[in-house]
Design a protein around this motif. Structure first.
Motif, PDB file in Angstrom:
ATOM      1  N   ILE A 188      -5.323  -5.263 -15.622  1.00  0.00           N
ATOM      2  CA  ILE A 188      -4.457  -5.419 -16.801  1.00  0.00           C
ATOM      3  C   ILE A 188      -5.153  -4.842 -18.026  1.00  0.00           C
ATOM      4  O   ILE A 188      -6.368  -4.990 -18.192  1.00  0.00           O
ATOM      5  CB  ILE A 188      -4.065  -6.908 -17.026  1.00  0.00           C
ATOM      6  N   LEU A 189      -4.353  -4.177 -18.874  1.00  0.00           N
ATOM      7  CA  LEU A 189      -4.837  -3.705 -20.182  1.00  0.00           C
ATOM      8  C   LEU A 189      -4.180  -4.581 -21.249  1.00  0.00           C
ATOM      9  O   LEU A 189      -2.948  -4.665 -21.306  1.00  0.00           O
ATOM     10  CB  LEU A 189      -4.441  -2.235 -20.380  1.00  0.00           C
ATOM     11  N   ILE A 190      -5.021  -5.240 -22.066  1.00  0.00           N
ATOM     12  CA  ILE A 190      -4.499  -6.149 -23.100  1.00  0.00           C
ATOM     13  C   ILE A 190      -4.798  -5.540 -24.466  1.00  0.00           C
ATOM     14  O   ILE A 190      -5.968  -5.373 -24.836  1.00  0.00           O
ATOM     15  CB  ILE A 190      -5.146  -7.551 -22.963  1.00  0.00           C
ATOM     16  N   HIS A 191      -3.759  -5.189 -25.202  1.00  0.00           N
ATOM     17  CA  HIS A 191      -3.943  -4.638 -26.544  1.00  0.00           C
ATOM     18  C   HIS A 191      -4.025  -5.783 -27.561  1.00  0.00           C
ATOM     19  O   HIS A 191      -3.127  -6.625 -27.603  1.00  0.00           O
ATOM     20  CB  HIS A 191      -2.758  -3.739 -26.926  1.00  0.00           C
ATOM     21  N   GLY A 192      -5.072  -5.784 -28.372  1.00  0.00           N
ATOM     22  CA  GLY A 192      -5.260  -6.875 -29.330  1.00  0.00           C
ATOM     23  C   GLY A 192      -5.945  -8.047 -28.648  1.00  0.00           C
ATOM     24  O   GLY A 192      -5.664  -9.207 -28.949  1.00  0.00           O
ATOM     25  N   GLY A 193      -6.867  -7.745 -27.729  1.00  0.00           N
ATOM     26  CA  GLY A 193      -7.493  -8.776 -26.899  1.00  0.00           C
ATOM     27  C   GLY A 193      -8.308  -9.803 -27.668  1.00  0.00           C
ATOM     28  O   GLY A 193      -8.519 -10.908 -27.183  1.00  0.00           O
TER      29      GLY A 193
END
Ligand SMILES: NC(=O)c1ccc[n+]([C@@H]2O[C@H](COP(=O)([O-])OP(=O)(O)OC[C@H]3O[C@@H](n4cnc5c(N)ncnc54)[C@H](OP(=O)(O)O)[C@@H]3O)[C@@H](O)[C@H]2O)c1
Length: 322
Positions: free
Chosen positions: A144-149
């Protein structure tokens, strides 16, 4: 009771005496101990999105809380007076001494969390849970790629995805790399320095978008066929999703006591934890909103460069009520 109210769109918050709410058969009356500040509170108060996020003025803000059950409605069996609880609001706001709330939206407060910590959980943690598992269909072994992690929602997403056995890649400021690695990210891409679609070598199964704009648009380039792009911030182009053979959707949190109960158990057994950035007294709500607005330029007439605004820490801004 005392409550914070907004009398007009874009106006000052006032600390007022208002009638204590009465409860319906399926509600409980909670004596609020703490509540937390969300971007949404400021956006709703500003009136800039009043077509889609209308409020009834005068308005008490606040979407989440922790507190102690004072009274239960006739149909409520799950809680008793004296229970420590937390949850999301279902009508009136939580910047107040008492709250009437549906029993179906609350859960028991994890015993190892303070009331301040517990108030920081319900919106961010449930948004992350719903984004990952309900809409993103994330499974063990996926990436998974989480933007604003490193944000409030993003940090829960990193923790929950990592706990679920996924490989977690997060975009964030470079300063947040150590923090994100300490909570389960295997890779952090500094969004100020690199374009994630240029540095990622492999495609991902799920993108959880907490940033929007161009970041969301470029996310199609890194998704595997059949993958999911879930955004909590803005609608996803269905044309682009079809063209890239992925599913795309914008979510809006649908809180549930069951989901919150599962999150409470993970907090209680130490699998995940919560971060509180700063605690303000309820009377100091104007200062707390200034702090939040630092990251939301243009909202509610607060300038991001105003002197005296505190620097950003991880986690939520909490208001102590009692
Ligand atoms: N749909 C829903 O039901 C729902 C529910 C809750 C929240 N939300 C929304 O979800 C969003 C995130 O909420 P939050 O409470 O987690 O916000 P937050 O705590 O303010 O976090 C935002 C994070 O995003 C980072 N960021 C900013 N620009 C970025 C970029 N281009 N690439 C990568 N990271 C970037 C910020 O880092 P820096 O500060 O270092 O720039 C910050 O760490 C908000 O827009 C909120 O309104 C939606």
């Amino acid at each position: 009771m005392k409550a914070v109210r907004l009398l007009e769109y874009g106006g000052q918050l006032v600390f007022d005496d208002v009638p204590t709410p009465t409860i319906a058969r399926d509600e409980v009356l909670v004596q609020i101990k703490s509540t937390a500040v969300n971007h949404l509170d400021l956006v709703e108060a500003s009136g800039t999105a009043r077509q889609i996020l209308p409020i009834d003025l005068p308005w008490i803000p606040g979407h989440e809380f922790s507190g102690v059950v004072e009274q239960i409605g006739r149909d409520v069996a799950a809680f008793a007076p004296g229970d420590a609880v937390f949850g999301t609001t279902t009508g009136m706001g939580a910047y107040a001494e008492y709250l009437a709330v549906k029993a179906a939206a609350i859960a028991r407060k994890p015993s190892n969390l303070s009331f301040e910590e517990a108030a920081s959980v319900p919106v961010a943690a449930q948004t992350a849970w719903e984004g990952l598992f309900t809409h993103g269909h994330l499974e063990k072994g996926q990436t998974i790629l989480i933007h604003g992690g490193a944000g409030a929602v993003g940090a829960y997403a990193v923790r929950l995805a990592s706990h679920a056995g996924a490989t977690v890649i997060a975009t964030a400021s470079g300063d947040d790399e150590a923090y994100l690695k300490s909570i389960g990210a295997s890779r952090v891409i500094d969004y100020r320095e690199a374009q994630f679609e240029k540095v990622l070598r492999e495609k991902v199964d799920v993108v959880f978008d907490l940033v929007g704009g161009d970041t969301q648009k470029r996310s199609f380039l890194v998704l595997k066929e059949g993958g999911y792009l879930v955004s909590a911030v803005q609608p996803v182009s269905q044309e682009d999703a079809a063209r890239h053979l992925v599913s795309g959707m914008m979510m809006r949190l649908t809180p549930s006591a069951d989901m919150l109960g599962r999150i409470a158990r993970l907090l209680e057994d130490g699998t995940i934890r919560t971060d509180v950035a700063t605690v303000y007294a309820l009377q100091d709500v104007a200062q707390a909103w200034k702090h939040m607005a630092w990251n939301l330029p243009g909202v509610h007439r607060v300038s991001p460069s105003e002197p005296g605004t505190p620097h950003r820490k991880h986690g939520k801004i909490v208001l102590r009520v009692a």
